[in-house]
Design a protein around this motif. Structure first.
Motif, PDB file in Angstrom:
ATOM      1  N   ARG A 104      -6.067   5.176 -11.969  1.00  0.00           N
ATOM      2  CA  ARG A 104      -6.654   3.924 -11.475  1.00  0.00           C
ATOM      3  C   ARG A 104      -6.585   2.839 -12.537  1.00  0.00           C
ATOM      4  O   ARG A 104      -6.396   1.659 -12.217  1.00  0.00           O
ATOM      5  N   ALA A 105      -6.728   3.215 -13.807  1.00  0.00           N
ATOM      6  CA  ALA A 105      -6.631   2.232 -14.885  1.00  0.00           C
ATOM      7  C   ALA A 105      -5.212   1.683 -15.006  1.00  0.00           C
ATOM      8  O   ALA A 105      -5.017   0.509 -15.347  1.00  0.00           O
ATOM      9  N   LEU A 106      -4.220   2.524 -14.746  1.00  0.00           N
ATOM     10  CA  LEU A 106      -2.833   2.088 -14.818  1.00  0.00           C
ATOM     11  C   LEU A 106      -2.435   1.257 -13.601  1.00  0.00           C
ATOM     12  O   LEU A 106      -1.510   0.441 -13.671  1.00  0.00           O
ATOM     13  N   ARG A 107      -3.122   1.468 -12.483  1.00  0.00           N
ATOM     14  CA  ARG A 107      -2.768   0.761 -11.248  1.00  0.00           C
ATOM     15  C   ARG A 107      -4.050   0.267 -10.572  1.00  0.00           C
ATOM     16  O   ARG A 107      -4.404   0.703  -9.472  1.00  0.00           O
ATOM     17  N   MET A 122      -1.728  11.179 -11.453  1.00  0.00           N
ATOM     18  CA  MET A 122      -2.031  11.480 -10.052  1.00  0.00           C
ATOM     19  C   MET A 122      -1.607  12.906  -9.709  1.00  0.00           C
ATOM     20  O   MET A 122      -2.349  13.660  -9.074  1.00  0.00           O
ATOM     21  N   LYS A 123      -0.402  13.276 -10.129  1.00  0.00           N
ATOM     22  CA  LYS A 123       0.082  14.634  -9.871  1.00  0.00           C
ATOM     23  C   LYS A 123      -0.776  15.662 -10.600  1.00  0.00           C
ATOM     24  O   LYS A 123      -1.176  16.692 -10.033  1.00  0.00           O
ATOM     25  N   ALA A 166       2.883   0.822 -13.708  1.00  0.00           N
ATOM     26  CA  ALA A 166       2.268   1.256 -12.451  1.00  0.00           C
ATOM     27  C   ALA A 166       2.842   2.589 -11.984  1.00  0.00           C
ATOM     28  O   ALA A 166       2.115   3.469 -11.510  1.00  0.00           O
ATOM     29  N   ALA A 167       4.165   2.749 -12.126  1.00  0.00           N
ATOM     30  CA  ALA A 167       4.796   3.999 -11.704  1.00  0.00           C
ATOM     31  C   ALA A 167       4.357   5.174 -12.569  1.00  0.00           C
ATOM     32  O   ALA A 167       4.287   6.315 -12.096  1.00  0.00           O
ATOM     33  N   SER A 168       4.024   4.905 -13.829  1.00  0.00           N
ATOM     34  CA  SER A 168       3.589   5.995 -14.710  1.00  0.00           C
ATOM     35  C   SER A 168       2.276   6.605 -14.248  1.00  0.00           C
ATOM     36  O   SER A 168       1.920   7.713 -14.654  1.00  0.00           O
ATOM     37  N   ARG A 227       0.832  -1.202   0.000  1.00  0.00           N
ATOM     38  CA  ARG A 227       0.000   0.000   0.000  1.00  0.00           C
ATOM     39  C   ARG A 227       0.862   1.247   0.000  1.00  0.00           C
ATOM     40  O   ARG A 227       2.032   1.222   0.358  1.00  0.00           O
ATOM     41  N   TRP A 228       0.221   2.334  -0.417  1.00  0.00           N
ATOM     42  CA  TRP A 228       0.856   3.641  -0.408  1.00  0.00           C
ATOM     43  C   TRP A 228       1.292   3.972   1.023  1.00  0.00           C
ATOM     44  O   TRP A 228       0.587   3.629   1.968  1.00  0.00           O
ATOM     45  N   PRO A 229       2.441   4.644   1.240  1.00  0.00           N
ATOM     46  CA  PRO A 229       3.287   5.267   0.223  1.00  0.00           C
ATOM     47  C   PRO A 229       4.481   4.423  -0.237  1.00  0.00           C
ATOM     48  O   PRO A 229       5.137   4.781  -1.204  1.00  0.00           O
ATOM     49  N   ARG A 230       4.813   3.299   0.447  1.00  0.00           N
ATOM     50  CA  ARG A 230       6.041   2.577   0.081  1.00  0.00           C
ATOM     51  C   ARG A 230       5.750   1.287  -0.674  1.00  0.00           C
ATOM     52  O   ARG A 230       6.667   0.698  -1.239  1.00  0.00           O
ATOM     53  N   TYR A 231       4.528   0.811  -0.637  1.00  0.00           N
ATOM     54  CA  TYR A 231       4.138  -0.392  -1.391  1.00  0.00           C
ATOM     55  C   TYR A 231       5.025  -1.598  -1.080  1.00  0.00           C
ATOM     56  O   TYR A 231       5.395  -2.355  -1.966  1.00  0.00           O
TER      57      TYR A 231
END
Length: 576
Positions: free
Chosen positions: A431-434, A408-409, A401-403, A49-53
């Motif tokens: 959300r579609a990317l991750r 998000m920004k 996923a990082a993209s 999970r966010w923030p470090r996954y």
């Protein structure tokens, strides 16, 4: 990390891990998986999970990097690879040092608010200190016992990075370990008759550390501050209460932030505050128990002890050469990292490098001997190539996923400007990317809630939509419930907001924000007495009560109690 692992599996091995270490690493992964499956949200605990996954994929990467470190850096024949690592760290520190100093001086070349501790390119100040600590301790033996100018410059730059981070734990570890190394070097110089040079070197190191620490105001202020230390103690006490009934299997990765609020206290709220929920106990032992239980802690402890024993034994058996100096530096870096984590948490930005160094210490079985005692070489090559292929697939998937951070920004910035429809589209793209990441809904809801506070009803409606989705996926999230309540208040659904806030307060009566919001809800419902009681409680449950006291003063004025309003104004002036 996936790319590093793939490369590490493809290059020719200089050494391998022994079978006992491999079995311990398998036990670590098994304990983590059992804890994840036993948690309240197995899916989130497994993927992270966010923030470090730091879910199972990242844990397996940590384990894989131990293997890669042994393959690439272990053994007597890996001197070239170790030189490349040293050079890479030197250049990294030369890039980080001026940025870190500028950030510590308040210039903020990378952006960020003035009241946020600088973290240079790592975002977190202590993570910055940890990277500096690891690099400094790894390079210092070579800097002291050889004429390697690059290692000497890199060690100095890494020391500057550590001090500029303002992390007292990291500074203390570097000073203590550096004093030991300089002291040993000084002892050798004194035995050879160079007493003046020996004393000058030791005094110069301590003096440089002191001058650098006191010359940066933000660092000097933190050195004598006890606020964070007291906060850690309160957090550890609450963490022990949260883990008391789940110590054997733990809570599961990523679950701590949702479990902790039910185990806080008035003292925690008054002294630490609940505005920024902790997602880790900020102590590595408690973090390991939380993520995987006592078996996870025991397995990790065995690996750490094995690293220390192997590092001491192998460094003592070698003459003073490149390999010995690397082992001494790597052992100091790994142990220093462990000590610093007694007040911090792991993250991929710092743990990956330490795992590689630990693997280099453990990798002492020559590759040829290891292969001779195992299955046929073709089978081993097939397994290795398959693992490298999986690492490549992981790199592609994690890159996608990082993209998602880009939309998000963009969505967060658009929400702040009030362009709610376009912001929603950006968050939907993220959300579609991750799709596995439940915290995208939470972060989107928080972005809209911030805008909703300004009176933007469209943002409030969006906050309700995204927060409802976040609560549905994670009913125990206090952060999602807060965003939902803000959105409900912004859309005028006071009754629904009241129920949401009651739910929060019932679950954690020590959290300030729900009382503040419920007080506003009661004020809009013409319940002045109830509103005043809730806002008073909100002010009592935070070390920074200015906002609550300001609202309370207005409520007393509106309710016709000017004398009490004046008393609150005095409290407000004292708080400021």
């Amino acid at each position: 990390m996936f790319i590093a692992l793939g490369v590490g599996l493809l290059v020719p091995a200089t050494s391998r891990l022994g079978r006992p270490v491999a079995l311990i690493l398998a036990a670590i992964a098994a304990a983590f998986l059992i804890a994840a499956l036993s948690s309240g949200d197995p899916g989130a605990a497994i993927v992270g999970r966010w923030p470090r996954y730091e879910g199972l994929p990242v844990l397996l990467l940590y384990v894989g990097l131990l293997v890669a470190g042994a393959r690439v850096l272990g053994g007597s024949t890996a001197s070239k690879s170790r030189r490349y690592l040293g050079r890479g760290l030197c250049f990294s520190m030369l890039i980080l040092a001026p940025i870190a100093v500028a950030e510590a001086a308040g210039l903020r070349p990378l952006g960020g608010a003035d009241d946020v501790r600088p973290g240079a390119t790592l975002g977190n100040a202590t993570d910055l200190g940890l990277v500096g600590l690891v690099a400094c301790l790894l390079l210092l033996p070579s800097a002291l016992w050889t004429k390697n100018r690059l290692a000497q410059i890199g060690a100095v730059a890494a020391g500057v990075v550590t001090v500029a981070s303002g992390s007292r734990a990291c500074i203390l570890v570097v000073v203590v370990c550096g004093t030991v190394l300089f002291g040993f070097k000084a002892f050798q110089l004194m035995r050879s008759g160079k007493r003046v040079l020996a004393l000058t070197a030791l005094a110069g190191f301590l003096g440089a550390a002191a001058v650098l620490s006191w010359s940066i105001p933000s660092v000097a202020d933190r050195l004598f501050s006890t606020e964070t230390v007291a906060g850690r103690v309160y957090l550890w006490e609450a963490s022990l209460r949260a883990l008391s009934g789940n110590a054997f299997v733990g809570l599961g990765a990523g679950q701590f932030v949702d479990v902790l609020p039910s185990h806080l206290s008035d003292a925690f709220a008054r002294n630490v505050g609940t505005e920024f929920p902790a997602d880790s106990p900020h102590m590595v032992a408690l973090q390991l128990v939380s993520a995987g239980g006592l078996l996870f802690l025991l397995s990790a402890g065995v690996v750490m002890c094995t690293v220390i024993v192997a590092g001491v034994r192998r460094s003592r058996a070698l003459p003073v050469n490149e390999h010995k100096l690397f082992l001494v530096g790597a052992l100091a870096a790994v142990c220093g990292y462990g000590f610093a984590l007694m007040t911090h948490f792991t993250s991929p930005g710092t743990t990956a490098l330490v795992c590689v160094l630990a693997g280099a210490i453990l990798g002492n079985v020559p590759a040829q001997e290891a292969d001779a005692g195992r299955r046929p070489g073709k089978v081993l090559n097939s397994v290795r190539l398959a693992a490298a292929g999986l690492a490549l697939m992981g790199a592609i998937l994690s890159g996608v996923a990082a993209s998602a951070e880009l939309p998000m920004k963009s969505g967060t910035e658009l929400a702040a400007k009030g362009d709610i429809p376009l912001a929603s589209k950006e968050f939907e793209q993220a959300r579609a990317l991750r799709p596995w990441d439940q915290d995208i809904d939470l972060l989107a809801a928080q972005a809209f809630a911030v805008r909703a506070v300004t009176g933007d009803t469209t943002a409030a409606a969006a906050a309700v939509t995204w927060a409802s989705s976040a609560v549905e996926r994670n009913p125990g999230s206090m952060e999602a419930l807060t965003a939902l309540a803000v959105g409900q208040l912004g859309t005028g659904d006071v009754e629904a907001a009241w129920k949401t806030l009651d739910r929060q307060i019932e679950r954690s009566p020590w959290t300030s924000e729900p009382y503040l919001l419920r007080g506003l809800a009661k004020a809009s419902g013409q319940d002045a007495a109830g509103a005043i009681a809730d806002i008073e409680r909100a002010a009592a449950l935070t070390p920074k009560p200015e906002r609550a006291l300001s609202i309370l003063s207005e409520l007393y004025v509106v309710s016709g109690q000017p004398e009490k309003a004046a008393d609150v104004e005095k409290r407000l002036a004292q708080a400021r």
